[in-house]
Design a protein around this motif. Structure first.
Motif, PDB file in Angstrom:
ATOM      1  N   SER A  54       0.844  -1.266  -0.583  1.00  0.00           N
ATOM      2  CA  SER A  54      -0.125   0.094   0.122  1.00  0.00           C
ATOM      3  C   SER A  54       0.744   1.148   0.656  1.00  0.00           C
ATOM      4  CB  SER A  54      -1.334   0.278   1.316  1.00  0.00           C
ATOM      5  OG  SER A  54      -1.715  -1.231   1.396  1.00  0.00           O
ATOM      6  N   ALA A  55       2.199   1.217  -0.544  1.00  0.00           N
ATOM      7  CA  ALA A  55       2.631   1.891  -0.620  1.00  0.00           C
ATOM      8  C   ALA A  55       3.026   3.202  -1.545  1.00  0.00           C
ATOM      9  CB  ALA A  55       4.439   1.701  -0.306  1.00  0.00           C
ATOM     10  N   VAL A  56       2.530   5.085  -1.521  1.00  0.00           N
ATOM     11  CA  VAL A  56       2.367   5.335  -2.423  1.00  0.00           C
ATOM     12  C   VAL A  56       3.420   5.642  -3.287  1.00  0.00           C
ATOM     13  CG1 VAL A  56       2.241   7.934  -3.116  1.00  0.00           C
ATOM     14  CG2 VAL A  56       1.537   7.084  -0.700  1.00  0.00           C
ATOM     15  N   LEU A  57       3.536   5.528  -4.827  1.00  0.00           N
ATOM     16  CA  LEU A  57       4.370   4.811  -5.833  1.00  0.00           C
ATOM     17  C   LEU A  57       4.685   6.594  -5.705  1.00  0.00           C
ATOM     18  CD1 LEU A  57       2.513   2.800  -8.375  1.00  0.00           C
ATOM     19  CD2 LEU A  57       3.997   1.822  -6.262  1.00  0.00           C
ATOM     20  N   THR A  58       5.886   7.114  -6.527  1.00  0.00           N
ATOM     21  CA  THR A  58       7.088   8.249  -6.339  1.00  0.00           C
ATOM     22  C   THR A  58       7.277   7.470  -8.275  1.00  0.00           C
ATOM     23  OG1 THR A  58       7.264   8.576  -4.173  1.00  0.00           O
ATOM     24  CG2 THR A  58       8.414   9.379  -6.173  1.00  0.00           C
ATOM     25  N   VAL A  59       6.672   9.117  -9.204  1.00  0.00           N
ATOM     26  CA  VAL A  59       7.135   8.261 -10.750  1.00  0.00           C
ATOM     27  C   VAL A  59       8.046   9.275 -10.872  1.00  0.00           C
ATOM     28  CG1 VAL A  59       6.343   7.446 -12.893  1.00  0.00           C
ATOM     29  CG2 VAL A  59       5.136   6.429 -10.791  1.00  0.00           C
ATOM     30  N   ALA A  60       9.161   8.895 -11.997  1.00  0.00           N
ATOM     31  CA  ALA A  60       9.595  10.313 -12.421  1.00  0.00           C
ATOM     32  C   ALA A  60       9.239  10.124 -14.294  1.00  0.00           C
ATOM     33  CB  ALA A  60      11.154   9.754 -12.185  1.00  0.00           C
ATOM     34  N   ALA A  61       9.223  11.269 -14.389  1.00  0.00           N
ATOM     35  CA  ALA A  61       8.919  11.322 -16.292  1.00  0.00           C
ATOM     36  C   ALA A  61       9.741  11.958 -16.674  1.00  0.00           C
ATOM     37  CB  ALA A  61       7.793  12.222 -16.229  1.00  0.00           C
ATOM     38  N   ASP A  62       9.990  11.578 -18.053  1.00  0.00           N
ATOM     39  CA  ASP A  62      11.385  12.730 -18.527  1.00  0.00           C
ATOM     40  C   ASP A  62      11.228  11.720 -19.781  1.00  0.00           C
ATOM     41  OD1 ASP A  62      13.137  14.112 -19.202  1.00  0.00           O
ATOM     42  OD2 ASP A  62      14.915  13.629 -17.455  1.00  0.00           O
ATOM     43  N   VAL A  75      21.173  20.276 -28.785  1.00  0.00           N
ATOM     44  CA  VAL A  75      20.385  19.777 -29.990  1.00  0.00           C
ATOM     45  C   VAL A  75      21.729  18.371 -30.416  1.00  0.00           C
ATOM     46  CG1 VAL A  75      19.126  21.425 -30.601  1.00  0.00           C
ATOM     47  CG2 VAL A  75      21.819  21.123 -32.159  1.00  0.00           C
ATOM     48  N   GLY A  76      21.383  17.681 -31.165  1.00  0.00           N
ATOM     49  CA  GLY A  76      21.651  16.163 -31.661  1.00  0.00           C
ATOM     50  C   GLY A  76      20.559  15.173 -32.408  1.00  0.00           C
ATOM     51  N   ARG A  77      21.223  14.830 -33.371  1.00  0.00           N
ATOM     52  CA  ARG A  77      20.471  14.082 -34.066  1.00  0.00           C
ATOM     53  C   ARG A  77      20.091  12.205 -33.436  1.00  0.00           C
ATOM     54  NH1 ARG A  77      19.957  10.344 -38.135  1.00  0.00           N
ATOM     55  NH2 ARG A  77      18.214  10.603 -40.202  1.00  0.00           N
ATOM     56  N   GLY A  78      18.683  11.428 -33.638  1.00  0.00           N
ATOM     57  CA  GLY A  78      18.658  10.211 -32.693  1.00  0.00           C
ATOM     58  C   GLY A  78      17.279   9.949 -32.431  1.00  0.00           C
ATOM     59  N   THR A  79      16.554   9.203 -32.174  1.00  0.00           N
ATOM     60  CA  THR A  79      15.289   8.972 -31.588  1.00  0.00           C
ATOM     61  C   THR A  79      15.007   9.287 -30.146  1.00  0.00           C
ATOM     62  OG1 THR A  79      15.928   6.707 -30.849  1.00  0.00           O
ATOM     63  CG2 THR A  79      14.979   7.245 -33.208  1.00  0.00           C
ATOM     64  N   CYS A  80      14.110  10.125 -30.013  1.00  0.00           N
ATOM     65  CA  CYS A  80      13.637  10.887 -28.670  1.00  0.00           C
ATOM     66  C   CYS A  80      12.747   9.246 -27.239  1.00  0.00           C
ATOM     67  CB  CYS A  80      13.207  12.199 -28.670  1.00  0.00           C
ATOM     68  SG  CYS A  80      12.881  12.532 -26.467  1.00  0.00           S
ATOM     69  N   PHE A  81      12.471   9.253 -26.511  1.00  0.00           N
ATOM     70  CA  PHE A  81      11.766   8.149 -26.215  1.00  0.00           C
ATOM     71  C   PHE A  81      11.814   8.604 -24.977  1.00  0.00           C
ATOM     72  CE2 PHE A  81      13.551   5.217 -28.350  1.00  0.00           C
ATOM     73  CZ  PHE A  81      12.392   4.268 -29.035  1.00  0.00           C
ATOM     74  N   VAL A  82      10.451   9.110 -24.209  1.00  0.00           N
ATOM     75  CA  VAL A  82       9.429   9.574 -23.382  1.00  0.00           C
ATOM     76  C   VAL A  82       9.885   8.134 -22.396  1.00  0.00           C
ATOM     77  CG1 VAL A  82       7.455  10.700 -22.119  1.00  0.00           C
ATOM     78  CG2 VAL A  82       8.050  11.518 -24.208  1.00  0.00           C
ATOM     79  N   VAL A  83       9.576   8.209 -20.832  1.00  0.00           N
ATOM     80  CA  VAL A  83      10.130   6.911 -20.419  1.00  0.00           C
ATOM     81  C   VAL A  83       9.319   7.595 -18.471  1.00  0.00           C
ATOM     82  CG1 VAL A  83      12.003   5.981 -19.221  1.00  0.00           C
ATOM     83  CG2 VAL A  83      12.293   6.915 -21.351  1.00  0.00           C
ATOM     84  N   ILE A  84       8.488   6.878 -18.007  1.00  0.00           N
ATOM     85  CA  ILE A  84       8.418   6.883 -16.659  1.00  0.00           C
ATOM     86  C   ILE A  84       8.870   5.574 -16.238  1.00  0.00           C
ATOM     87  CG2 ILE A  84       6.260   8.155 -17.289  1.00  0.00           C
ATOM     88  CD1 ILE A  84       4.552   5.197 -17.080  1.00  0.00           C
ATOM     89  N   GLY A  85       9.491   6.234 -14.817  1.00  0.00           N
ATOM     90  CA  GLY A  85       9.689   4.928 -13.901  1.00  0.00           C
ATOM     91  C   GLY A  85       9.561   5.184 -12.367  1.00  0.00           C
ATOM     92  N   VAL A 128       6.547  13.717 -10.564  1.00  0.00           N
ATOM     93  CA  VAL A 128       7.622  14.195 -10.949  1.00  0.00           C
ATOM     94  C   VAL A 128       8.095  14.250 -12.044  1.00  0.00           C
ATOM     95  CG1 VAL A 128       8.199  13.994  -7.833  1.00  0.00           C
ATOM     96  CG2 VAL A 128      10.044  13.117  -9.484  1.00  0.00           C
ATOM     97  N   ALA A 129       8.657  15.730 -12.271  1.00  0.00           N
ATOM     98  CA  ALA A 129       9.110  15.645 -14.284  1.00  0.00           C
ATOM     99  C   ALA A 129       9.422  16.995 -13.652  1.00  0.00           C
ATOM    100  CB  ALA A 129       8.047  15.771 -14.681  1.00  0.00           C
ATOM    101  N   ASP A 130      10.517  17.395 -14.458  1.00  0.00           N
ATOM    102  CA  ASP A 130      11.294  18.828 -14.936  1.00  0.00           C
ATOM    103  C   ASP A 130      10.097  19.821 -15.850  1.00  0.00           C
ATOM    104  OD1 ASP A 130      10.723  18.326 -17.624  1.00  0.00           O
ATOM    105  OD2 ASP A 130      13.715  17.658 -18.070  1.00  0.00           O
ATOM    106  N   ALA A 131      10.238  20.699 -15.755  1.00  0.00           N
ATOM    107  CA  ALA A 131      10.310  22.544 -15.499  1.00  0.00           C
ATOM    108  C   ALA A 131       9.565  22.626 -16.892  1.00  0.00           C
ATOM    109  CB  ALA A 131      11.047  23.569 -15.359  1.00  0.00           C
ATOM    110  N   ALA A 132      10.197  21.496 -18.308  1.00  0.00           N
ATOM    111  CA  ALA A 132       9.128  21.410 -19.426  1.00  0.00           C
ATOM    112  C   ALA A 132       8.271  20.759 -19.683  1.00  0.00           C
ATOM    113  CB  ALA A 132      10.324  20.839 -20.758  1.00  0.00           C
ATOM    114  N   CYS A 133       8.357  19.800 -18.351  1.00  0.00           N
ATOM    115  CA  CYS A 133       6.841  18.753 -18.972  1.00  0.00           C
ATOM    116  C   CYS A 133       5.471  19.565 -18.176  1.00  0.00           C
ATOM    117  CB  CYS A 133       7.120  17.688 -17.778  1.00  0.00           C
ATOM    118  SG  CYS A 133       6.023  16.219 -18.080  1.00  0.00           S
TER     119      CYS A 133
END
Length: 248
Positions: free
Chosen positions: A122-130, A158-168, A220-225
């Protein structure tokens, strides 16, 4: 890529569709009999996310990823599992491009595993998004583009590649002095598409909340979210982010 019909509906029916399935009858077919029993036990809990042939490929690639001391590419996983002379590399690449398995189903199953094994009841889940950029060089890499790279060095981030949105899920492990974030779900973001990074994060958070019904979730997330889609999160979720104007 196959998705469970309920996972496409986007409502609470997702919860019943992505619960961990009971172990199957046959043990995982792994290339090395010296694979630790703890890894075998974890893989067995994820068997219900795959068909029988795909589960064999998945188990072998995970084993190779852990054993690989060099580059953790797809072919690197085969090398780590000592399968380069046994399997064609196409078998590993097809697993990621056309095999019948759902990343969402696997992600929610991983979240159940983390919650059950590493958190109090029954613990509260702390989830990070980035979001994070994986640099890619090939001209035909799907989803690759020039875009923001928070880890880039120099005046232009900037960079060239694939960007993934991740939650953990953030957990405290007994052998570490500080908490760690264990990624459980990720989705590819493509520039100039309809869904923003915030939209993708909100979608995964709704799915996670539906599958952990009734449990409080602090995100929790950074200022861009920032985005209007965050207003539609379930009542069990809170969302904390710095104001967008704060200096980094």
């Amino acid at each position: 890529m196959w998705r469970h019909p309920a996972a496409q509906a986007g409502d609470s029916r997702e919860a019943s569709a992505v619960l961990l399935s009971p172990p199957g009858r046959d043990p995982p077919m792994l290339p090395d009999p010296t694979v630790p029993a703890s890894l075998l036990a974890v893989l067995e809990l994820l068997r219900g996310c795959f068909t029988a042939p795909t589960f064999t490929t998945f188990s072998s690639l995970v084993t190779g990823l852990i054993a690989q001391t060099g580059r953790c590419t797809v072919t690197g996983m085969l090398s780590g599992a000592e399968l380069t002379r046994v399997w064609s590399h196409d078998r590993a690449h097809v697993f990621f491009s056309r095999a019948r398995w759902s990343p969402d189903l696997l992600g929610v199953s991983l979240s159940h595993l983390v919650v059950r094994r590493l958190l109090p009841e029954s613990a509260v889940l702390t989830v990070a998004a980035d979001d994070t950029l994986f640099k890619r060089r090939g001209k035909k890499v799907f989803g690759a583009a020039w875009q923001h790279d928070g880890a880039a060095k120099g005046p232009k981030p900037v960079g060239r590649g694939t960007c993934f949105v991740v939650i953990g899920i953030v957990v405290q492990l007994p052998f570490l002095a500080r908490p760690v974030c264990l990624p459980v779900m990720a989705r590819l973001w493509r520039p100039k598409q309809e869904q923003s990074k915030v939209d993708l994060a909100a979608s995964m958070l709704r799915l996670l909340a539906a599958c952990h019904h009734g449990r409080r979730i602090h995100v929790v997330a950074d200022a861009a979210c920032h985005g209007k889609t965050l207003r539609d999160l379930p009542a069990t979720c809170t969302f904390t982010t710095p104001p967008a104007w704060m200096p980094r």
